[in-house]
Design a protein around this motif. Structure first.
Motif, short mmCIF file in Angstrom:
data_model
loop_
_atom_site.label_atom_id
_atom_site.label_comp_id
_atom_site.label_asym_id
_atom_site.label_seq_id
_atom_site.Cartn_x
_atom_site.Cartn_y
_atom_site.Cartn_z
N ALA A 190 0.83 -1.21 0.00
CA ALA A 190 0.00 0.00 0.00
C ALA A 190 0.87 1.26 0.00
N GLU A 191 1.95 1.24 0.76
CA GLU A 191 2.87 2.39 0.78
C GLU A 191 3.48 2.60 -0.60
N LEU A 192 3.93 1.53 -1.22
CA LEU A 192 4.54 1.63 -2.55
C LEU A 192 3.54 2.14 -3.58
N ALA A 193 2.29 1.74 -3.45
CA ALA A 193 1.26 2.20 -4.38
C ALA A 193 1.02 3.71 -4.27
N CYS A 194 1.36 4.26 -3.13
CA CYS A 194 1.16 5.70 -2.90
C CYS A 194 2.43 6.52 -3.09
N ASP A 195 3.44 5.92 -3.67
CA ASP A 195 4.69 6.63 -3.93
C ASP A 195 4.42 7.89 -4.75
N LYS A 196 5.15 8.93 -4.48
CA LYS A 196 4.96 10.21 -5.19
C LYS A 196 5.13 10.07 -6.70
N LYS A 197 5.89 9.09 -7.15
CA LYS A 197 6.12 8.88 -8.58
C LYS A 197 5.03 8.01 -9.22
N HIS A 252 -1.61 9.44 -7.45
CA HIS A 252 -1.84 10.84 -7.12
C HIS A 252 -2.69 11.56 -8.17
N ASN A 253 -3.07 10.86 -9.23
CA ASN A 253 -3.98 11.42 -10.23
C ASN A 253 -5.43 11.30 -9.80
N MET A 254 -5.68 10.60 -8.69
CA MET A 254 -7.05 10.44 -8.21
C MET A 254 -7.59 11.81 -7.78
N PRO A 255 -8.92 11.99 -7.84
CA PRO A 255 -9.51 13.28 -7.48
C PRO A 255 -9.61 13.50 -5.96
N PHE A 256 -9.00 12.60 -5.19
CA PHE A 256 -8.97 12.74 -3.73
C PHE A 256 -7.65 12.18 -3.24
N THR A 257 -7.30 12.49 -2.03
CA THR A 257 -6.04 12.02 -1.46
C THR A 257 -6.15 10.53 -1.14
N VAL A 258 -5.23 9.77 -1.69
CA VAL A 258 -5.18 8.33 -1.43
C VAL A 258 -4.00 8.08 -0.50
N THR A 259 -4.30 7.48 0.64
CA THR A 259 -3.26 7.19 1.63
C THR A 259 -2.97 5.69 1.65
N PRO A 260 -1.83 5.33 2.18
CA PRO A 260 -1.53 3.90 2.33
C PRO A 260 -2.61 3.16 3.12
N ASP A 261 -3.16 3.79 4.14
CA ASP A 261 -4.22 3.14 4.92
C ASP A 261 -5.45 2.87 4.06
N LEU A 262 -5.81 3.82 3.19
CA LEU A 262 -6.96 3.60 2.29
C LEU A 262 -6.70 2.45 1.33
N VAL A 263 -5.50 2.38 0.79
CA VAL A 263 -5.16 1.32 -0.15
C VAL A 263 -5.17 -0.04 0.57
N TYR A 264 -4.57 -0.10 1.74
CA TYR A 264 -4.56 -1.34 2.52
C TYR A 264 -5.99 -1.79 2.83
N ASP A 265 -6.81 -0.85 3.31
CA ASP A 265 -8.20 -1.19 3.63
C ASP A 265 -8.95 -1.68 2.39
N ALA A 266 -8.66 -1.10 1.24
CA ALA A 266 -9.31 -1.52 0.00
C ALA A 266 -8.89 -2.94 -0.39
N ILE A 267 -7.63 -3.26 -0.21
CA ILE A 267 -7.14 -4.61 -0.49
C ILE A 267 -7.86 -5.62 0.39
N VAL A 268 -7.90 -5.36 1.69
CA VAL A 268 -8.52 -6.28 2.64
C VAL A 268 -10.02 -6.40 2.39
N ALA A 269 -10.69 -5.28 2.18
CA ALA A 269 -12.14 -5.30 1.97
C ALA A 269 -12.50 -6.02 0.67
N THR A 270 -11.76 -5.75 -0.40
CA THR A 270 -12.05 -6.39 -1.68
C THR A 270 -11.83 -7.90 -1.59
#
Length: 74
Positions: free
Chosen positions: A31-38, A42-60
């Motif tokens: 999740a941290e790597l997915a949120c790398d500045k590069k 970061h093109n998403m219309p909202f701020t995506v954090t590592p916690d959001l990505v992790y939660d999405a992985i687990v929930a999905t």
């Protein structure tokens, strides 16, 4: 959309991807790597954090496991 994924043989769960043991620390790193500045996250219309990505992985994964169990019963 899930039916399309099944029809073309795409994996639905982490287990389908070959994951035998879920290790939280490893998926938090993903999740941290997915949120790398590069990354394009970061093109998403909202701020995506590592916690959001992790939660999405687990929930999905949980949703798709439940879907597969339900499908197996019917």
């Amino acid at each position: 959309m899930v039916d399309i994924a099944i029809t073309v043989g795409l994996p639905l769960t982490l287990e389908d991807l070959g994951l035998k043991h879920f290790k939280e620390a490893e998926w938090r790193k993903v999740a941290e790597l997915a949120c790398d500045k590069k990354d394009t996250m970061h093109n998403m219309p909202f701020t995506v954090t590592p916690d959001l990505v992790y939660d999405a992985i687990v929930a999905t994964d949980a949703l798709m496991q439940a879907f597969k169990r339900q499908k197996a019963v019917h």
